[in-house]
Design an enzyme around this catalytic site. Structure first.
Site, PDB file in Angstrom:
ATOM      1  N   LYS A 235       0.862  -1.183   0.000  1.00 51.83           N
ATOM      2  CA  LYS A 235       0.000   0.000   0.000  1.00 51.83           C
ATOM      3  C   LYS A 235       0.894   1.227   0.000  1.00 51.83           C
ATOM      4  O   LYS A 235       2.046   1.176   0.428  1.00 51.83           O
ATOM      5  CB  LYS A 235      -0.907   0.026   1.237  1.00 51.83           C
ATOM      6  CG  LYS A 235      -2.169   0.835   1.077  1.00 51.83           C
ATOM      7  CD  LYS A 235      -3.236   0.089   0.292  1.00 51.83           C
ATOM      8  CE  LYS A 235      -4.554   0.848   0.291  1.00 51.83           C
ATOM      9  NZ  LYS A 235      -5.621   0.057  -0.347  1.00 51.83           N
TER      10      LYS A 235
ATOM     11  N   GLY B  50     -21.187   6.143   4.398  1.00 54.17           N
ATOM     12  CA  GLY B  50     -20.251   6.534   3.349  1.00 54.17           C
ATOM     13  C   GLY B  50     -20.769   6.123   1.994  1.00 54.17           C
ATOM     14  O   GLY B  50     -20.826   4.938   1.669  1.00 54.17           O
ATOM     15  N   VAL B  51     -21.190   7.110   1.205  1.00 58.13           N
ATOM     16  CA  VAL B  51     -21.740   6.813  -0.130  1.00 58.13           C
ATOM     17  C   VAL B  51     -20.881   7.496  -1.191  1.00 58.13           C
ATOM     18  O   VAL B  51     -21.367   8.206  -2.061  1.00 58.13           O
ATOM     19  CB  VAL B  51     -23.228   7.221  -0.248  1.00 58.13           C
ATOM     20  CG1 VAL B  51     -24.107   6.234   0.484  1.00 58.13           C
ATOM     21  CG2 VAL B  51     -23.469   8.636   0.276  1.00 58.13           C
ATOM     22  N   GLY B  52     -19.583   7.243  -1.082  1.00 57.78           N
ATOM     23  CA  GLY B  52     -18.640   7.749  -2.062  1.00 57.78           C
ATOM     24  C   GLY B  52     -18.504   6.797  -3.226  1.00 57.78           C
ATOM     25  O   GLY B  52     -19.490   6.259  -3.730  1.00 57.78           O
ATOM     26  N   LYS B  53     -17.260   6.560  -3.646  1.00 56.45           N
ATOM     27  CA  LYS B  53     -17.010   5.784  -4.861  1.00 56.45           C
ATOM     28  C   LYS B  53     -17.628   4.393  -4.803  1.00 56.45           C
ATOM     29  O   LYS B  53     -18.189   3.910  -5.783  1.00 56.45           O
ATOM     30  CB  LYS B  53     -15.504   5.665  -5.107  1.00 56.45           C
ATOM     31  CG  LYS B  53     -14.847   6.957  -5.542  1.00 56.45           C
ATOM     32  CD  LYS B  53     -13.464   6.731  -6.127  1.00 56.45           C
ATOM     33  CE  LYS B  53     -12.456   6.300  -5.104  1.00 56.45           C
ATOM     34  NZ  LYS B  53     -11.083   6.237  -5.662  1.00 56.45           N
ATOM     35  N   VAL B  54     -17.522   3.723  -3.663  1.00 56.38           N
ATOM     36  CA  VAL B  54     -18.045   2.357  -3.523  1.00 56.38           C
ATOM     37  C   VAL B  54     -19.447   2.357  -2.928  1.00 56.38           C
ATOM     38  O   VAL B  54     -20.334   1.633  -3.396  1.00 56.38           O
ATOM     39  CB  VAL B  54     -17.100   1.510  -2.643  1.00 56.38           C
ATOM     40  CG1 VAL B  54     -17.697   0.125  -2.387  1.00 56.38           C
ATOM     41  CG2 VAL B  54     -15.733   1.378  -3.307  1.00 56.38           C
ATOM     42  N   GLY B  55     -19.651   3.162  -1.892  1.00 57.67           N
ATOM     43  CA  GLY B  55     -20.913   3.120  -1.164  1.00 57.67           C
ATOM     44  C   GLY B  55     -22.142   3.376  -2.006  1.00 57.67           C
ATOM     45  O   GLY B  55     -23.158   2.698  -1.854  1.00 57.67           O
ATOM     46  N   HIS B  56     -22.056   4.348  -2.921  1.00 60.93           N
ATOM     47  CA  HIS B  56     -23.261   4.660  -3.692  1.00 60.93           C
ATOM     48  C   HIS B  56     -23.587   3.552  -4.692  1.00 60.93           C
ATOM     49  O   HIS B  56     -24.758   3.337  -5.025  1.00 60.93           O
ATOM     50  CB  HIS B  56     -23.123   6.025  -4.387  1.00 60.93           C
ATOM     51  CG  HIS B  56     -22.456   5.987  -5.719  1.00 60.93           C
ATOM     52  ND1 HIS B  56     -21.088   5.980  -5.864  1.00 60.93           N
ATOM     53  CD2 HIS B  56     -22.962   5.946  -6.982  1.00 60.93           C
ATOM     54  CE1 HIS B  56     -20.781   5.956  -7.154  1.00 60.93           C
ATOM     55  NE2 HIS B  56     -21.885   5.922  -7.854  1.00 60.93           N
TER      56      HIS B  56
END
Length: 357
Positions: free
Chosen positions: A80, A180-186
């Site tokens: 990482k 969290g509804v960002g790149k993955v959440g939404h």
């Protein structure tokens, strides 16, 4: 580039500081293991409060990637990277290309991809200086946004969790909270709505909530993460930054299942046992959120979305296997997942010592 002597005692093979004063680049690359292959993991671009906090994050994230890749059945080790600073103000072509030079200097021991604060377009820029980059745009020969299969994998893990606890993988009518509804959440919200779940969301970034509501107007909104944590839910899905499950939040958690996309959801060792003692089924994050790394690994071999999705669907069966081992051994699922990953790293990793002609 400076080798980090602090890697001693952490179990990491290599930790590297990267600094380019002209572009403002300050980055740390952590390589936990190359037992199964080159260490693959994304680059996080985040305004850490201190350099020590950034180091702690990269050490934890790179170890998690080794276990994630092993459990996903990939011939990859774990690594990482973190770039210190606010991507909204610091990110530039020069900085990303300088970072690419450092990635290239590791000679393939580390392969990078997107993470929080970095996007496919950024990987296209990094790739101008390094051949060890995945998660690039389709226009640049890549697979595009890995969030699509990350969300799909979490959904498969959630279905397996529901089957283990409720007797059926059907999520229709189940109350699911997504933090969290960002790149993955939404994207995960879309799968849940299509499955007939009752979805409640929250996010510190108001435009992310607005975007989700525009697409899914029947989704409910909680005022903050603490409210969602305490709500009576069937499933709580942490999909933002890690550490949300800790000594303060576990006692008030209202969900029966925890299954989300965020990395390092457990604040420290022992939180998994606290969850188990409360009767909460925890689907280990690095198990269920492996769809993204499955996608970027497939890109290295000539990306085929159908093939990558088929591999990601297997997260359902792997999650069931982890729960079964946890029940057999009488340990929390996180411990069972670790054991399966460590077993593969040991059994398959040793084969690299067999000489071939």
């Amino acid at each position: 580039m400076t080798e980090g002597v602090f890697a001693r005692g952490t179990g990491h093979e290599q930790v590297v500081y990267c600094h380019d004063q002209a572009s403002g680049l300050k980055a740390i690359i952590g390589i936990y293991s190359t037992a199964l292959g080159p260490a693959l993991g994304g680059t996080r671009f985040h305004p850490y409060a201190t350099e020590a906090a950034a180091l702690d994050d990269v050490l934890a994230l790179s170890k998690g990637m080794a276990y994630k890749n092993a459990l996903a059945g990939l011939d990859l080790g774990g690594g990482k990277a973190v770039i210190l600073g606010d991507p909204k103000t610091l990110k530039s072509e020069a900085l990303l290309r300088a970072y690419g030079r450092f990635v290239q200097s590791l000679g393939g021991r580390y392969i990078t991809a997107c993470d929080v604060g970095t996007y496919v377009q950024d990987m296209d820029v990094v790739a101008r200086e390094s051949q060890y980059v995945t998660g690039r745009s389709p226009e640049d020969g890549g697979a595009g946004d890995s969030s699509v299969l990350t969300a799909f994998g979490v959904f498969q893990g959630m279905r397996a969790s529901a089957e283990h606890l409720f007797g059926s993988p059907d999520l229709a009518g189940k109350r699911v909270g997504v933090a969290g509804v960002g790149k993955v959440g939404h994207i995960l919200v879309g799968h849940l709505v299509d499955a007939g779940a009752q979805v409640t969301i929250t996010d510190v970034y108001a435009p992310a909530i607005a975007r989700t509501l525009e697409i899914y107007p029947n989704v409910q909104v909680a005022s903050d993460v603490d409210t969602l944590l305490r709500a009576e839910l069937d499933v709580f899905a942490p999909c933002a930054l890690g550490g949300v499950l800790n000594d303060d939040t576990v006692p008030v958690l209202g969900a029966k299942i925890v299954c989300g996309a965020a990395n390092n959801q457990l604040a420290h060792a022992g939180v998994d046992k606290q969850l188990a003692d409360r009767g909460v089924l925890y689907a280990p994050d690095y198990l269920v959120n492996a769809g993204g790394v499955i996608q970027v690994d497939d890109e290295r071999h000539g990306f085929d979305f159908a093939r990558a999705k088929r591999k990601t669907t297997a997260i359902f069966d792997t999650t069931k296997a982890v729960f079964a081992l946890a029940d057999t051994d009488g340990v929390p699922p996180a411990t069972a997942a670790d054991r399966l990953a460590e077993r593969r790293m040991a059994e398959v990793g040793r084969l690299r010592s067999i000489m071939t002609v």
